[in-house]
Design a protein around this motif. Structure first.
Motif, short mmCIF file in Angstrom:
data_model
loop_
_atom_site.label_atom_id
_atom_site.label_comp_id
_atom_site.label_asym_id
_atom_site.label_seq_id
_atom_site.Cartn_x
_atom_site.Cartn_y
_atom_site.Cartn_z
N SER A 1 -3.37 9.89 13.52
CA SER A 1 -2.68 10.99 12.84
C SER A 1 -1.17 10.80 12.80
O SER A 1 -0.46 11.68 12.31
N HIS A 2 -0.67 9.67 13.30
CA HIS A 2 0.77 9.39 13.32
C HIS A 2 1.09 8.24 12.39
O HIS A 2 0.21 7.52 11.91
N GLY A 3 2.38 8.05 12.16
CA GLY A 3 2.84 6.90 11.40
C GLY A 3 2.97 5.67 12.29
O GLY A 3 2.83 5.76 13.52
N PRO A 4 3.25 4.51 11.71
CA PRO A 4 3.33 3.28 12.52
C PRO A 4 4.48 3.29 13.52
O PRO A 4 4.38 2.69 14.59
N GLU A 5 5.56 3.99 13.20
CA GLU A 5 6.71 3.97 14.11
C GLU A 5 6.44 4.74 15.40
O GLU A 5 6.99 4.41 16.46
N ALA A 6 5.59 5.76 15.35
CA ALA A 6 5.32 6.57 16.54
C ALA A 6 4.58 5.79 17.60
O ALA A 6 4.68 6.10 18.79
N LEU A 7 3.80 4.79 17.21
CA LEU A 7 3.01 4.02 18.16
C LEU A 7 3.71 2.78 18.67
O LEU A 7 3.16 2.06 19.49
N SER A 8 4.89 2.51 18.15
CA SER A 8 5.64 1.33 18.59
C SER A 8 6.70 1.67 19.62
O SER A 8 7.47 0.79 20.02
N HIS A 9 6.79 2.93 20.02
CA HIS A 9 7.77 3.35 21.01
C HIS A 9 7.05 4.03 22.17
O HIS A 9 5.96 4.55 22.02
N SER A 10 7.68 4.01 23.32
CA SER A 10 7.16 4.67 24.50
C SER A 10 7.90 5.99 24.69
O SER A 10 9.12 6.07 24.46
N GLY B 1 -0.32 14.18 15.12
CA GLY B 1 0.84 14.15 14.26
C GLY B 1 0.56 14.86 12.95
O GLY B 1 -0.44 15.56 12.79
N ASP B 2 1.45 14.65 11.99
CA ASP B 2 1.36 15.36 10.71
C ASP B 2 0.91 14.44 9.56
O ASP B 2 1.02 14.82 8.40
N GLN B 3 0.40 13.24 9.89
CA GLN B 3 0.03 12.31 8.83
C GLN B 3 -1.47 11.97 8.82
O GLN B 3 -1.87 10.96 8.26
N MET B 4 -2.27 12.81 9.45
CA MET B 4 -3.70 12.51 9.54
C MET B 4 -4.34 12.47 8.15
O MET B 4 -5.06 11.52 7.81
N TRP B 5 -4.11 13.49 7.32
CA TRP B 5 -4.71 13.53 6.00
C TRP B 5 -4.29 12.33 5.17
O TRP B 5 -5.11 11.71 4.49
N GLN B 6 -3.00 11.99 5.22
CA GLN B 6 -2.51 10.86 4.43
C GLN B 6 -3.09 9.54 4.91
O GLN B 6 -3.49 8.70 4.11
N ASN B 7 -3.18 9.37 6.23
CA ASN B 7 -3.72 8.11 6.78
C ASN B 7 -5.19 7.92 6.41
O ASN B 7 -5.59 6.84 5.97
N TYR B 8 -5.98 8.97 6.56
CA TYR B 8 -7.41 8.83 6.26
C TYR B 8 -7.65 8.72 4.76
O TYR B 8 -8.60 8.05 4.32
N SER B 9 -6.81 9.36 3.96
CA SER B 9 -6.91 9.19 2.51
C SER B 9 -6.61 7.76 2.10
O SER B 9 -7.30 7.17 1.26
N ASP B 10 -5.57 7.19 2.72
CA ASP B 10 -5.24 5.78 2.43
C ASP B 10 -6.37 4.85 2.85
O ASP B 10 -6.68 3.87 2.16
N LEU B 11 -6.98 5.14 4.00
CA LEU B 11 -8.05 4.28 4.49
C LEU B 11 -9.28 4.33 3.60
O LEU B 11 -9.86 3.30 3.24
N LEU B 12 -9.69 5.54 3.23
CA LEU B 12 -10.95 5.69 2.50
C LEU B 12 -10.85 5.26 1.04
O LEU B 12 -11.81 4.71 0.49
N PHE B 13 -9.70 5.51 0.44
CA PHE B 13 -9.60 5.29 -1.01
C PHE B 13 -8.56 4.26 -1.41
O PHE B 13 -8.60 3.76 -2.54
N GLY B 14 -7.63 3.95 -0.53
CA GLY B 14 -6.62 2.94 -0.84
C GLY B 14 -7.04 1.57 -0.33
O GLY B 14 -7.92 1.44 0.53
N GLY B 15 -6.46 0.54 -0.86
CA GLY B 15 -6.80 -0.82 -0.45
C GLY B 15 -5.97 -1.27 0.73
O GLY B 15 -4.74 -1.12 0.74
N MET B 16 -6.64 -1.83 1.74
CA MET B 16 -5.94 -2.37 2.89
C MET B 16 -5.58 -3.83 2.62
O MET B 16 -6.47 -4.66 2.39
N PRO B 17 -4.28 -4.19 2.67
CA PRO B 17 -3.91 -5.59 2.39
C PRO B 17 -4.48 -6.58 3.39
O PRO B 17 -4.70 -7.74 3.05
N GLN B 18 -4.75 -6.15 4.62
CA GLN B 18 -5.30 -7.07 5.63
C GLN B 18 -6.73 -7.49 5.31
O GLN B 18 -7.22 -8.49 5.83
N VAL B 19 -7.43 -6.74 4.48
CA VAL B 19 -8.81 -7.07 4.12
C VAL B 19 -8.94 -7.28 2.61
O VAL B 19 -9.97 -6.93 2.01
N GLY B 20 -7.91 -7.81 2.02
CA GLY B 20 -7.97 -8.15 0.60
C GLY B 20 -7.91 -6.96 -0.33
O GLY B 20 -8.42 -7.03 -1.45
#
Length: 282
Positions: A35-44, A51-70
């Motif tokens: 539910s967070h952005g990438p910057e939140a997990l790179s700091h201690s 966080g406030d990005q859960m809907w956006q993250n899961y929407s990107d995962l389900l319907f957007g293309g992940m560059p790491q998997v083509g």
């Protein structure tokens, strides 16, 4: 008679709660991280609340293309995993129950030899016979296909053995009664054996579905097309992203999504699963 000891009951419940906490904490952290952005997990320290990005993250995962998997959406990979898991599960149960039916209720030459040949394959897991299996699948032109993912994994010596043992417990009087009533082999199988086997089928369905859903090595070998990737392969590709940093919020979100179908199957068939393990309905 069980004695009522409040202190022991309190200790037992505390132990159970602590155990559940240890088991659920990694899942909680994965859900929070997704539910967070990438910057939140790179700091201690790592955040412990949503966080406030859960809907956006899961929407990107389900319907957007992940560059790491083509560029393949996780929704497509989950659909591939679902097709593979259902195909393997239904195929294994269908082949196994018919094989057990033939071994128990038909008399033909070398019947027990064929059964023991099936049983011995328990000592030959997929990893042992994976090269000849791959060669056969390649020669049949089933690489990068759903048939290639499913058909080589449809046979199951374990399920055949369990169905055989269950069929052997069915009274001979039931078989004779069906024969007197004019029921043929297929009628007996469909109207009597299948209803009696429903708890066993349910228990095997859950076990085999999770087995098929979690397959990694076989799909990795026979799928070079990104559109045929399964969700387990997708997680591995995201983690091993080469020179790029892993996108942990997407990886954790994909892991959460990958847990949902097995959980739904277990919850939906829990009662039948327990009955199939602890009792035999005749």
């Amino acid at each position: 008679m069980v004695e009522n000891r409040p202190f022991l009951s309190f200790v037992t419940h505390v132990t159970l709660i602590v155990g559940v906490g240890f088991l659920c904490f990694p899942v909680w952290m994965a859900l929070v991280a997704s539910s967070h952005g990438p910057e939140a997990l790179s700091h201690s320290p790592i955040p412990l609340w949503f966080g406030d990005q859960m809907w956006q993250n899961y929407s990107d995962l389900l319907f957007g293309g992940m560059p790491q998997v083509g560029g393949v959406p996780v929704g497509r990979m989950m659909l591939n995993s679902l097709w593979m898991a259902l195909g393997i599960t239904i195929g294994k149960i269908s082949v196994s129950i018919l094989a057990a039916f033939a071994i128990v209720y038909f008399r033909f030459p070398f019947r027990m030899m064929f059964f023991w040949m099936i049983f011995v394959t328990l000592m030959l897991p997929v990893e042992v016979r994976i090269l000849p299996t791959f060669d056969v699948v390649a020669k049949l032109g089933m690489l990068n296909t759903r048939q290639g993912l499913i058909i080589p994994l449809m046979a199951s010596a374990t399920a055949t053995f369990l169905f055989r043992q269950f069929f052997m417990t069915i009274p001979d009087e039931l078989v004779e009664a069906a024969r007197i009533d004019g029921a043929g082999p297929l009628r007996f199988f469909w109207d009597i054996l299948l209803p009696l086997s429903r708890t066993n089928i349910a228990a095997l369905f859950i076990i085999l579905f999770i087995f098929g859903w979690n397959q990694y090595l076989w799909p990795l070998l026979i799928t070079a097309d990104e559109s045929q990737y399964t969700v387990v392969m997708g997680i591995q590709r995201m983690v091993n992203s080469g020179e790029q940093l892993p996108v942990w919020h997407y990886i954790m979100g994909t892991a959460i999504l990958a847990m949902i179908p097995p959980i739904l199957v277990v919850v939906a068939m829990q009662k039948l699963f327990v009955k199939g393990l602890v009792e035999s309905e005749k």
